[in-house]
Scaffold this motif. Structure first.
Motif, PDB file in Angstrom:
ATOM      1  N   ALA A 104       6.797   6.990   0.456  1.00 38.72           N
ATOM      2  CA  ALA A 104       6.494   5.581   0.186  1.00 38.72           C
ATOM      3  C   ALA A 104       4.980   5.402   0.206  1.00 38.72           C
ATOM      4  CB  ALA A 104       7.156   4.668   1.217  1.00 38.72           C
ATOM      5  N   THR A 105       4.520   4.306  -0.397  1.00 36.19           N
ATOM      6  CA  THR A 105       3.087   3.986  -0.362  1.00 36.19           C
ATOM      7  C   THR A 105       2.900   2.530   0.049  1.00 36.19           C
ATOM      8  OG1 THR A 105       3.053   3.374  -2.710  1.00 36.19           O
ATOM      9  CG2 THR A 105       2.526   5.667  -2.146  1.00 36.19           C
ATOM     10  N   GLU A 106       1.743   2.289   0.597  1.00 38.26           N
ATOM     11  CA  GLU A 106       1.375   0.965   1.068  1.00 38.26           C
ATOM     12  C   GLU A 106       0.158   0.492   0.282  1.00 38.26           C
ATOM     13  OE1 GLU A 106       0.910  -0.844   5.549  1.00 38.26           O
ATOM     14  OE2 GLU A 106      -0.235   0.942   5.035  1.00 38.26           O
ATOM     15  N   SER A 107       0.028  -0.786   0.121  1.00 36.02           N
ATOM     16  CA  SER A 107      -1.138  -1.313  -0.563  1.00 36.02           C
ATOM     17  C   SER A 107      -2.406  -0.880   0.169  1.00 36.02           C
ATOM     18  CB  SER A 107      -1.068  -2.846  -0.618  1.00 36.02           C
ATOM     19  OG  SER A 107      -2.227  -3.361  -1.238  1.00 36.02           O
ATOM     20  N   ASN A 108      -3.319  -0.237  -0.559  1.00 37.25           N
ATOM     21  CA  ASN A 108      -4.527   0.301   0.074  1.00 37.25           C
ATOM     22  C   ASN A 108      -5.801  -0.265  -0.543  1.00 37.25           C
ATOM     23  OD1 ASN A 108      -4.504   1.524  -2.398  1.00 37.25           O
ATOM     24  ND2 ASN A 108      -4.661   3.627  -1.640  1.00 37.25           N
ATOM     25  N   ALA A 109      -5.716  -1.470  -1.088  1.00 34.54           N
ATOM     26  CA  ALA A 109      -6.884  -2.067  -1.740  1.00 34.54           C
ATOM     27  C   ALA A 109      -8.051  -2.204  -0.770  1.00 34.54           C
ATOM     28  CB  ALA A 109      -6.505  -3.427  -2.327  1.00 34.54           C
ATOM     29  N   VAL A 110      -7.763  -2.635   0.455  1.00 32.99           N
ATOM     30  CA  VAL A 110      -8.833  -2.803   1.441  1.00 32.99           C
ATOM     31  C   VAL A 110      -9.429  -1.452   1.808  1.00 32.99           C
ATOM     32  CG1 VAL A 110      -9.373  -3.575   3.776  1.00 32.99           C
ATOM     33  CG2 VAL A 110      -7.842  -4.935   2.331  1.00 32.99           C
ATOM     34  N   ALA A 111      -8.574  -0.463   2.000  1.00 35.06           N
ATOM     35  CA  ALA A 111      -9.069   0.870   2.359  1.00 35.06           C
ATOM     36  C   ALA A 111      -9.907   1.464   1.237  1.00 35.06           C
ATOM     37  CB  ALA A 111      -7.890   1.787   2.688  1.00 35.06           C
ATOM     38  N   GLN A 112      -9.506   1.239   0.002  1.00 36.63           N
ATOM     39  CA  GLN A 112     -10.281   1.739  -1.131  1.00 36.63           C
ATOM     40  C   GLN A 112     -11.642   1.062  -1.193  1.00 36.63           C
ATOM     41  OE1 GLN A 112      -9.789   4.203  -3.048  1.00 36.63           O
ATOM     42  NE2 GLN A 112      -7.612   4.552  -3.424  1.00 36.63           N
TER      43      GLN A 112
END
Length: 324
Positions: A104-112
């Motif tokens: 599964a994946t999680e939204s990583n916009a902030v991490a990016q």
């Protein structure tokens, strides 16, 4: 015709004449048993003796049975390390997975975004260190302290890049081992955290809600304390996003304290798995001497490795274990 006279016998003579014992005498011995009577008595005694031996051996050799359950070799309850909405869920219950596979994946916009900023900071700090090391290109403070400060800032920026790269990687949930998915506790769009996916009772479980509503429809958030935290215990009301079981499956039998001394490692066992409709063989691989936490009962867990695990045997199935 002359009549015979009758003589009356009295006292001891009378007893002797009748065959009865008199005073101070022993009674005459009874007549010996007939051969047929003796044979019957001997046979009856023999049958009784055999029955007693059979009963004794039956009591001693009767197999001891215990209740047990099929368990996986290991159970993993997987969640993201950072709180965020689930972006993709690539597996369903029953899916076979391999170690390292993305589940599964999680939204990583902030991490990016954080990673991009950290990488820009590294670029800027590298330029600052180069300028301090080559003052001819640009007038700068050439003191050793200034150069040391610029190098320290560069090291911190590089460390931040590593941290942000890990945060981006953590947005992908990967299988820690080869096994199969036992359950999924959320769906795309649900917010997952290290505690898990929050489960709500839905309107049917809320006070004043319409009881005819679908129980899976989540409308009301659970009540919380004044500090905003749930009043339930830690992880209560949360589900693991993905539950992963690994093979080989084993059987754990609950053995009472009175019988634990009769169990030894390497002992054979026969397991009846009623739900699967089969009999399996196995061997005691572990004896856990930490008693099970059951009020009023002291049981010990005995782990039995199955020689082969048929496909229809599933974790959680009840087992009747007979020790060989």
């Amino acid at each position: 015709m002359a009549s015979k006279s009758k003589t009356r016998t009295r006292g001891m003579n009378a007893a002797l004449a009748s065959g009865e014992a008199g005073v101070g005498e022993l009674a005459p011995a009874r007549s010996p048993l007939r051969p047929r009577q003796a044979v019957v008595l001997i046979l009856a005694a023999a049958v009784g003796g055999v029955a007693g031996v059979v009963t004794f051996h039956s009591a001693v050799l009767t197999p001891t049975t215990f209740s047990g359950q099929v368990v996986p070799a290991h159970a993993y309850y997987l969640n993201f390390t950072d709180t965020g909405p689930v972006l993709t869920l690539d597996v369903q219950p029953g899916a076979q997975v391999k170690a390292g596979q993305v589940l599964a994946t999680e939204s990583n916009a902030v991490a990016q975004a954080d990673l991009a900023a950290a990488q820009a900071a590294v670029t800027a700090d590298q330029a600052a260190v180069a300028a301090d090391q080559n003052p001819a290109d640009e007038p700068r403070d050439q003191s050793p302290a200034a150069l040391q400060q610029a190098q320290s800032q560069l090291a911190a920026a590089r460390a931040e890049v590593v941290t942000d790269q890990q945060a981006v990687a953590d947005a992908s949930l990967v299988a820690p081992a080869t096994g199969y998915v036992a359950d999924t506790g959320g769906a795309i769009g649900d917010v997952d955290s290290p505690q898990g996916v929050r489960s709500f009772d839905g309107p049917a479980g809320q006070s004043g809600a319409n009881q005819d509503e679908q129980p899976g429809f989540q409308l009301f958030a659970p009540d919380s304390d004044t500090d905003g935290q749930s009043s339930a215990d830690t992880n209560s009301g949360y589900n693991a996003l993905i539950t992963l079981y690994t093979d080989p499956q084993r059987v754990v039998a609950q053995v009472p304290e009175a019988d634990i001394q009769t169990i030894r490692q390497g002992q054979g066992a026969t397991m009846s798995i009623g739900a699967a409709g089969l009999i399996a063989s196995g061997t005691v691989s572990e004896i856990l001497l930490d008693p099970a936490d059951v009020p009023g009962v002291v049981d010990y867990d005995v782990v039995i490795s199955m020689e082969s695990v048929p496909a229809q045997v599933l974790a959680g199935m009840s087992v009747t274990v007979t020790m060989n």
